[in-house]
Design an enzyme around this catalytic site. Structure first.
Site, PDB file in Angstrom:
ATOM      1  N   GLU A 273      24.822  13.255  22.994  1.00 19.98           N
ATOM      2  CA  GLU A 273      24.722  11.837  23.353  1.00 19.98           C
ATOM      3  C   GLU A 273      25.952  11.373  24.125  1.00 19.98           C
ATOM      4  OE1 GLU A 273      23.775   9.477  19.899  1.00 19.98           O
ATOM      5  OE2 GLU A 273      21.659   9.923  20.087  1.00 19.98           O
TER       6      GLU A 273
ATOM      7  N   GLU B 229      16.012  13.861  18.987  1.00 17.52           N
ATOM      8  CA  GLU B 229      16.301  13.226  17.697  1.00 17.52           C
ATOM      9  C   GLU B 229      15.421  12.012  17.512  1.00 17.52           C
ATOM     10  OE1 GLU B 229      20.268  11.801  17.146  1.00 17.52           O
ATOM     11  OE2 GLU B 229      21.197  13.596  17.943  1.00 17.52           O
TER      12      GLU B 229
HETATM   13  C1  GAL Z   1      22.652   9.909  17.065  1.00 18.18           C
HETATM   14  C2  GAL Z   1      23.525  11.129  16.983  1.00 18.18           C
HETATM   15  C3  GAL Z   1      23.336  11.910  15.707  1.00 18.18           C
HETATM   16  C4  GAL Z   1      23.267  10.971  14.546  1.00 18.18           C
HETATM   17  C5  GAL Z   1      22.143   9.998  14.758  1.00 18.18           C
HETATM   18  C6  GAL Z   1      21.962   9.032  13.605  1.00 18.18           C
HETATM   19  O1  GAL Z   1      23.327   8.903  17.760  1.00 18.18           O
HETATM   20  O2  GAL Z   1      23.325  11.984  18.073  1.00 18.18           O
HETATM   21  O3  GAL Z   1      24.404  12.804  15.571  1.00 18.18           O
HETATM   22  O4  GAL Z   1      24.478  10.300  14.450  1.00 18.18           O
HETATM   23  O5  GAL Z   1      22.392   9.243  15.905  1.00 18.18           O
HETATM   24  O6  GAL Z   1      20.919   8.118  13.850  1.00 18.18           O
END
Ligand code: GAL
Length: 670
Positions: free
Chosen positions: A162, A319
């Protein structure tokens, strides 16, 4: 602007020809004792996990001290995963510099606008332009690439994580130096910069490059073009880091595709992903639902925009969450059915991978209350059962859908990072304008009407779209104006809104009346903006209510149809929404106030009818079910808590049922 893409998909270790969805998670085995790892693999297999993203935050573990490397644990995890038939999207581990590095080199730490150091203690505490950070990050990425080049589990590279999540705007001296270089590249001469920045105003004229600063804390509003350029520069600086890691990896493992996870979601606006998309082998995105009345619309909008920037190629949902997150003021748990529905809504919009943050819910650390595939409760839990069921759906029911491109929708929303950045800057008619919210409201109106709309970045070919909405298209350089005019001349139906067409690429106002280069196309001229105060509303004669904005419109072309007029306020009797038919059968419409999703739907309905664009679902299902089309497959996503009937809709059911179950997703082969 979108650039030429170079997309290729995952390199699956075995049987590359069989279509399949990638299914998995961020896997952080270093948070757990070794004994947990075989159990992880066993549960992953039970869930149908076939890929994990590994080592994202492992820098301190892999390189515990300068010159000291510890790969043994990672070798073991890589081997275990491979033996379990699980592919690895291996991170370059550069997202969170270890304490030894920031102690040795505190000069890599970012600096805020107000001059404060961003200290270590969380993550992503590095300056995108720090040569020292770059050197250490590339050494690490190179060591990983050398080590795992031939490893059979390695299926893709995951650059950093990210990029820009916490460090997009850095005002350090490194940033100042790099900003000046970037400006030299863009403008060539100080004269050109002085012109672009309008430095005749407030005695800001520069006589040397070294006088230029990032827009640090100033006595009043910093120069707007300086601010806009700093946003462009900051996006480019991170893109440059992405390219540096990517080029290094490509040199060592040319066959392994490289990606990085974007954050096309909510108000994350610092990175121009339309511009970044060409830098990765495949586009990946992270998305988290923010509860609220438009939560599901926003998910769909983000997924659509991700598809738009991927140019229609398959993309990777890197994610999302199985249930609650940890970073909202109140972290809502998902209701039964939502885990699968949210995942499949991404798939409906072209995702060929469904991954979560994270595999096993952490017991310690800042994210210990963030949901995961294996929750604190363990596998004997509804969340894990829902995960297993989703894995089965993707593998057993939907596999043939993988790789199938989405069909172009009949309509589109045009999205532009430059307009997002520029329209929300300070010292404007209203500080309340929200670019993405306006775009989302139009998208919600499409959903309510049951008409499919793509979300595409500016620069996408518009032919083939019956109707295109360009909300708050604030920055309109000549080339863009020409593109829009050509679309309308070719028979397209364009809709735009308040605060569009106001400035050029230097953020200079286009003179002679707003919206400068779009006046002729729209057949109107605006002398003055008249934003509304908080709580102020204005009635329209079609029953709608406007907020936020109004314009003093003068119609200049007698062929303009007034779709709605102001019924009250200063502009009572004057046009609020207009449409000018064009000779080639197209038209250009303008909406001068904020109507919100409910107010936009009837107006959009009229515009769609006039454009000859109709919904594809039965009347009674519109707004309640979202339809997307991937080749021969119809995705029907129930947006309600009730079953929804679809009279007349038939096909072979791959997953789900007809009527579409509450919060359910039904996929039909037609
Ligand atoms: C994203 C990140 C992850 C985790 C996730 C939590 O921003 O890439 O590592 O922190 O959010 O929602």
């Amino acid at each position: 602007m979108t650039s030429t893409r170079r997309h290729r998909w995952l390199r699956w270790p075995a049987d590359p020809a069989t279509p399949r969805f990638a299914f998995g998670a961020d896997y952080n085995p270093e948070q757990w004792p070794r004994e947990t790892w075989p159990e992880d693999i066993r549960l992953m297999r039970e869930a149908g996990v076939n890929i994990v993203s590994l080592a994202i935050f492992s820098w301190a573990r892999i390189q515990p001290a300068p010159g000291t490397w510890d790969f043994a644990w990672l070798d073991e995890v890589m081997d275990l995963l491979h033996e379990g038939g699980i592919a690895v999207d291996l991170a370059t581990a550069t997202a969170s510099p270890p304490p030894w590095l920031t102690t040795l080199h505190p000069e890599i730490l970012p600096v805020t606008r107000t001059g404060e150091t961003v200290f270590p203690g969380a993550r992503q505490h590095w300056r995108p332009t720090s040569p020292v950070f770059r050197e250490h990050a590339l050494r690490l990425a190179g060591a990983l690439a050398e080590r795992y080049a031939g490893h059979p589990a390695l299926t893709a590279w995951h650059v950093n994580n990210e990029l820009g999540c916490h460090n997009v705007y850095d005002y350090s001296d490194d940033a100042a130096r790099a900003f000046r270089e970037w400006l030299r590249d863009r403008y060539g001469t100080l004269d050109a910069l002085n012109h672009a920045w309008g430095t005749a105003f407030w005695s800001q004229r520069y006589s040397g490059w070294d006088q230029i600063q990032p827009p640090r804390l100033a006595a009043s509003h910093p120069n707007p073009t300086q601010q806009l350029d700093f946003k462009r520069f900051s996006s480019d600086a991170l893109k440059d880091h992405l390219r540096a890691e990517r080029d290094l990896l490509a040199g060592i493992t040319p066959d392994v595709p490289v990606t990085t996870n974007f954050m096309v979601m909510g108000e994350t606006k610092g990175m121009d992903y339309a511009d970044w998309a060409a830098e990765v082998d495949f586009v990946s995105n992270d998305h988290y639902v923010v509860p609220g009345p438009q939560a599901l619309d926003e998910l769909s909008f983000s997924a659509g925009l991700t598809r738009g920037i991927a140019g229609g190629d398959p993309w990777f949902l890197m994610e999302h969450s199985t249930s609650a997150v940890n970073w909202q003021p109140v972290n809502r748990a998902k209701a039964p059915g939502e885990l699968a529905r949210d995942s499949l809504l991404h798939v409906a919009h072209g995702a060929d991978a469904v991954c979560f943050f994270q595999w096993r819910q952490s017991a310690a650390g800042a994210e210990k209350y963030h949901s995961a595939m294996v929750p604190h409760a363990g596998p004997d839990s509804d969340v894990f059962r829902a995960v297993v069921a989703l894995g089965r759906t993707l593998r057993d029911d939907l596999a043939p859908v993988a790789g199938t491109p989405n069909e172009q929708a009949p309509a589109a929303i045009l999205f532009d990072w430059e307009s997002w950045w520029a329209s929300e800057q300070d010292s404007h008619p209203s500080s309340r304008l929200r670019y993405r919210q306006e775009a989302l409201d139009w998208y919600s109106a499409f959903l309510a009407l049951g008409v499919r709309a793509d979300v595409v970045p500016l620069g996408t070919a518009l032919d083939g779209y019956g109707l295109v909405v360009a909300p708050v298209l604030h920055v309109v350089p000549d080339a863009v104006a020409k593109e829009l005019a050509a679309y309308v001349e070719g028979g397209g139906h364009l809709v735009t809104t308040y605060f569009s067409g106001v400035v050029d690429e230097n953020d200079h106002v286009r003179l002679g009346g707003y919206p400068g280069p779009l006046r002729e196309l729209l057949g109107l001229r605006i002398e003055e903006f008249a934003p509304l105060l908080d709580g102020e509303r204005v009635e329209l004669d079609d029953g709608a209510t406007g907020t936020l904005w109004t314009d003093r419109i003068t119609v200049t072309d007698p062929a303009v149809e007034v779709l709605a007029s102001y019924a009250g306020g200063t502009f009572a009797g004057r046009p609020a929404a207009t449409r000018l038919p064009a000779p080639g059968g197209g038209s250009a419409a303008y909406v001068s106030t904020r109507l919100g999703p409910a107010g936009l739907a009837p107006l959009l309905g009229r515009l769609l009818t006039a454009a000859g664009v109709a919904g594809e679902l039965p009347e009674e299902a519109r707004g309640r079910v979202e339809l997307t089309v991937r080749g021969a497959y119809w995705f029907l996503v129930n947006r309600t808590d009730e079953p929804v009937e679809l009279p007349g809709v038939t096909g072979e059911v791959l997953t789900g049922a007809l009527p579409v179950p509450p919060r359910g997703v039904t996929v039909l082969r037609r």
